[in-house]
Design a protein around this motif. Structure first.
Motif, PDB file in Angstrom:
ATOM      1  N   ALA A  72      50.036  57.286 -11.724  1.00  0.00           N
ATOM      2  CA  ALA A  72      48.967  57.324 -12.796  1.00  0.00           C
ATOM      3  C   ALA A  72      48.579  55.887 -12.857  1.00  0.00           C
ATOM      4  O   ALA A  72      48.719  55.156 -13.845  1.00  0.00           O
ATOM      5  CB  ALA A  72      49.658  57.605 -14.422  1.00  0.00           C
ATOM      6  N   LEU A  73      47.643  55.562 -11.894  1.00  0.00           N
ATOM      7  CA  LEU A  73      46.790  54.210 -11.823  1.00  0.00           C
ATOM      8  C   LEU A  73      47.489  53.038 -12.711  1.00  0.00           C
ATOM      9  O   LEU A  73      47.130  53.151 -13.977  1.00  0.00           O
ATOM     10  CB  LEU A  73      45.462  54.479 -12.401  1.00  0.00           C
ATOM     11  CG  LEU A  73      44.576  55.297 -11.242  1.00  0.00           C
ATOM     12  CD1 LEU A  73      42.968  55.495 -11.660  1.00  0.00           C
ATOM     13  CD2 LEU A  73      44.601  54.558  -9.974  1.00  0.00           C
ATOM     14  N   ARG A  75      50.123  52.290 -13.690  1.00  0.00           N
ATOM     15  CA  ARG A  75      51.588  52.593 -14.421  1.00  0.00           C
ATOM     16  C   ARG A  75      52.636  53.051 -13.433  1.00  0.00           C
ATOM     17  O   ARG A  75      52.501  53.214 -12.362  1.00  0.00           O
ATOM     18  CB  ARG A  75      51.314  53.911 -15.446  1.00  0.00           C
ATOM     19  CG  ARG A  75      50.119  53.600 -16.478  1.00  0.00           C
ATOM     20  CD  ARG A  75      50.089  54.929 -17.298  1.00  0.00           C
ATOM     21  NE  ARG A  75      48.835  54.899 -18.029  1.00  0.00           N
ATOM     22  CZ  ARG A  75      48.846  54.364 -19.334  1.00  0.00           C
ATOM     23  NH1 ARG A  75      49.742  54.059 -19.798  1.00  0.00           N
ATOM     24  NH2 ARG A  75      47.626  53.996 -20.149  1.00  0.00           N
ATOM     25  N   VAL A  91      45.587  63.595 -15.320  1.00  0.00           N
ATOM     26  CA  VAL A  91      46.218  62.424 -15.700  1.00  0.00           C
ATOM     27  C   VAL A  91      45.019  61.797 -16.738  1.00  0.00           C
ATOM     28  O   VAL A  91      43.934  61.673 -16.394  1.00  0.00           O
ATOM     29  CB  VAL A  91      46.306  61.291 -14.605  1.00  0.00           C
ATOM     30  CG1 VAL A  91      47.012  60.223 -15.135  1.00  0.00           C
ATOM     31  CG2 VAL A  91      47.158  62.157 -13.693  1.00  0.00           C
ATOM     32  N   CYS A  92      45.619  61.468 -17.985  1.00  0.00           N
ATOM     33  CA  CYS A  92      44.806  60.885 -18.954  1.00  0.00           C
ATOM     34  C   CYS A  92      44.764  59.427 -18.759  1.00  0.00           C
ATOM     35  O   CYS A  92      45.868  58.647 -18.423  1.00  0.00           O
ATOM     36  CB  CYS A  92      45.376  60.929 -20.241  1.00  0.00           C
ATOM     37  SG  CYS A  92      44.411  60.197 -21.676  1.00  0.00           S
ATOM     38  N   SER A  93      43.585  58.879 -18.562  1.00  0.00           N
ATOM     39  CA  SER A  93      43.260  57.469 -18.117  1.00  0.00           C
ATOM     40  C   SER A  93      43.516  56.626 -19.430  1.00  0.00           C
ATOM     41  O   SER A  93      43.663  55.439 -19.057  1.00  0.00           O
ATOM     42  CB  SER A  93      41.857  57.181 -17.709  1.00  0.00           C
ATOM     43  OG  SER A  93      41.303  58.066 -16.688  1.00  0.00           O
ATOM     44  N   GLY A  94      43.731  57.113 -20.876  1.00  0.00           N
ATOM     45  CA  GLY A  94      44.162  56.215 -21.648  1.00  0.00           C
ATOM     46  C   GLY A  94      45.621  56.092 -21.779  1.00  0.00           C
ATOM     47  O   GLY A  94      46.047  55.017 -21.792  1.00  0.00           O
ATOM     48  N   GLY A  96      48.225  57.914 -20.279  1.00  0.00           N
ATOM     49  CA  GLY A  96      48.818  58.307 -18.925  1.00  0.00           C
ATOM     50  C   GLY A  96      49.729  59.662 -19.023  1.00  0.00           C
ATOM     51  O   GLY A  96      50.211  59.903 -18.163  1.00  0.00           O
ATOM     52  N   THR A 127      44.406  64.760  -8.081  1.00  0.00           N
ATOM     53  CA  THR A 127      44.669  64.063  -9.261  1.00  0.00           C
ATOM     54  C   THR A 127      43.241  64.139  -9.917  1.00  0.00           C
ATOM     55  O   THR A 127      42.192  63.531  -9.548  1.00  0.00           O
ATOM     56  CB  THR A 127      45.197  62.737  -9.197  1.00  0.00           C
ATOM     57  OG1 THR A 127      46.509  62.984  -8.475  1.00  0.00           O
ATOM     58  CG2 THR A 127      45.492  62.229 -10.647  1.00  0.00           C
ATOM     59  N   ARG A 129      41.275  63.134 -13.284  1.00  0.00           N
ATOM     60  CA  ARG A 129      41.479  61.947 -14.198  1.00  0.00           C
ATOM     61  C   ARG A 129      40.482  62.170 -15.364  1.00  0.00           C
ATOM     62  O   ARG A 129      39.483  62.709 -15.250  1.00  0.00           O
ATOM     63  CB  ARG A 129      41.520  60.591 -13.630  1.00  0.00           C
ATOM     64  CG  ARG A 129      42.546  60.358 -12.650  1.00  0.00           C
ATOM     65  CD  ARG A 129      42.386  58.865 -12.196  1.00  0.00           C
ATOM     66  NE  ARG A 129      43.296  58.736 -10.851  1.00  0.00           N
ATOM     67  CZ  ARG A 129      44.493  58.951 -10.989  1.00  0.00           C
ATOM     68  NH1 ARG A 129      45.231  58.870 -12.231  1.00  0.00           N
ATOM     69  NH2 ARG A 129      45.265  58.752  -9.880  1.00  0.00           N
ATOM     70  N   LEU A 131      40.398  61.874 -20.103  1.00  0.00           N
ATOM     71  CA  LEU A 131      40.938  61.701 -21.229  1.00  0.00           C
ATOM     72  C   LEU A 131      41.543  62.726 -22.047  1.00  0.00           C
ATOM     73  O   LEU A 131      40.767  63.861 -22.177  1.00  0.00           O
ATOM     74  CB  LEU A 131      40.218  60.761 -22.390  1.00  0.00           C
ATOM     75  CG  LEU A 131      39.605  59.453 -21.938  1.00  0.00           C
ATOM     76  CD1 LEU A 131      38.332  58.954 -22.892  1.00  0.00           C
ATOM     77  CD2 LEU A 131      40.744  58.386 -21.894  1.00  0.00           C
ATOM     78  N   CYS A 135      43.495  61.034 -26.680  1.00  0.00           N
ATOM     79  CA  CYS A 135      42.456  59.771 -26.703  1.00  0.00           C
ATOM     80  C   CYS A 135      41.269  59.915 -26.756  1.00  0.00           C
ATOM     81  O   CYS A 135      40.560  58.714 -26.648  1.00  0.00           O
ATOM     82  CB  CYS A 135      43.048  59.448 -25.171  1.00  0.00           C
ATOM     83  SG  CYS A 135      44.834  58.630 -24.799  1.00  0.00           S
TER      84      CYS A 135
END
Length: 142
Positions: A72-73, A75, A91-94, A96, A127, A129, A131, A135
């Motif tokens: 998760a970028l 993380r 995956v939430c970019s905010g 995770g 994946t 990505r 929000l 978020c």
């Protein structure tokens, strides 16, 4: 018994108390825990389990193909016990948050022969990505 434990038994994997507790911690839908989260939850059930044992067990499960590592970028890696059937992740970019998704169609069809550079492709991991609703309050979700 958890689905993961059943799969491991079917493969002949020796179920030690440490392996059992890690598999039990990972059991469930949409479970994507970090190694540290797995260790903390495992230690609640089996206080003597070491961090090194948890990392070794997780690595073994990944090598067996029974648990997938999800990035998760920026993380910590997360571990997904729902490796069967293969699926993609949202995956939430905010925050995770990670969710399992099962799009329809053949993802390999999106990769033309000319873009495969002679590779024999054995799998696809996608994946998505964006929000999550928490978020991105007020945005249209559809």
């Amino acid at each position: 018994m958890s689905d993961l434990l059943e799969r491991l038994r079917a493969r002949g994997w020796r179920i030690t108390p440490q392996r059992r507790v890690v598999a039990e911690v990972l059991d469930g839908d949409h479970v994507h825990l970090t190694a540290d989260e797995v260790q903390a939850r495992a230690a609640q059930r089996l206080p003597e389990i070491s961090r090194a044992a948890v990392y070794t067990i997780l690595s073994g499960l990944v090598l067996l193909g029974e648990v997938a590592e999800v990035s998760a970028l920026g993380r910590a890696k997360r571990y997904d016990p729902n490796a069967h059937p293969p699926h993609d992740h949202l995956v939430c970019s905010g925050c995770g948050t990670i969710r399992d998704v099962h799009p329809t169609g053949d993802p390999l069809a999106a990769l033309p022969e000319g873009e495969r550079f002679g590779f024999t492709v054995s799998g696809v991991e996608i994946t998505y990505r964006g929000l999550c609703p928490q978020c991105a309050p007020g945005l249209s979700h559809g």
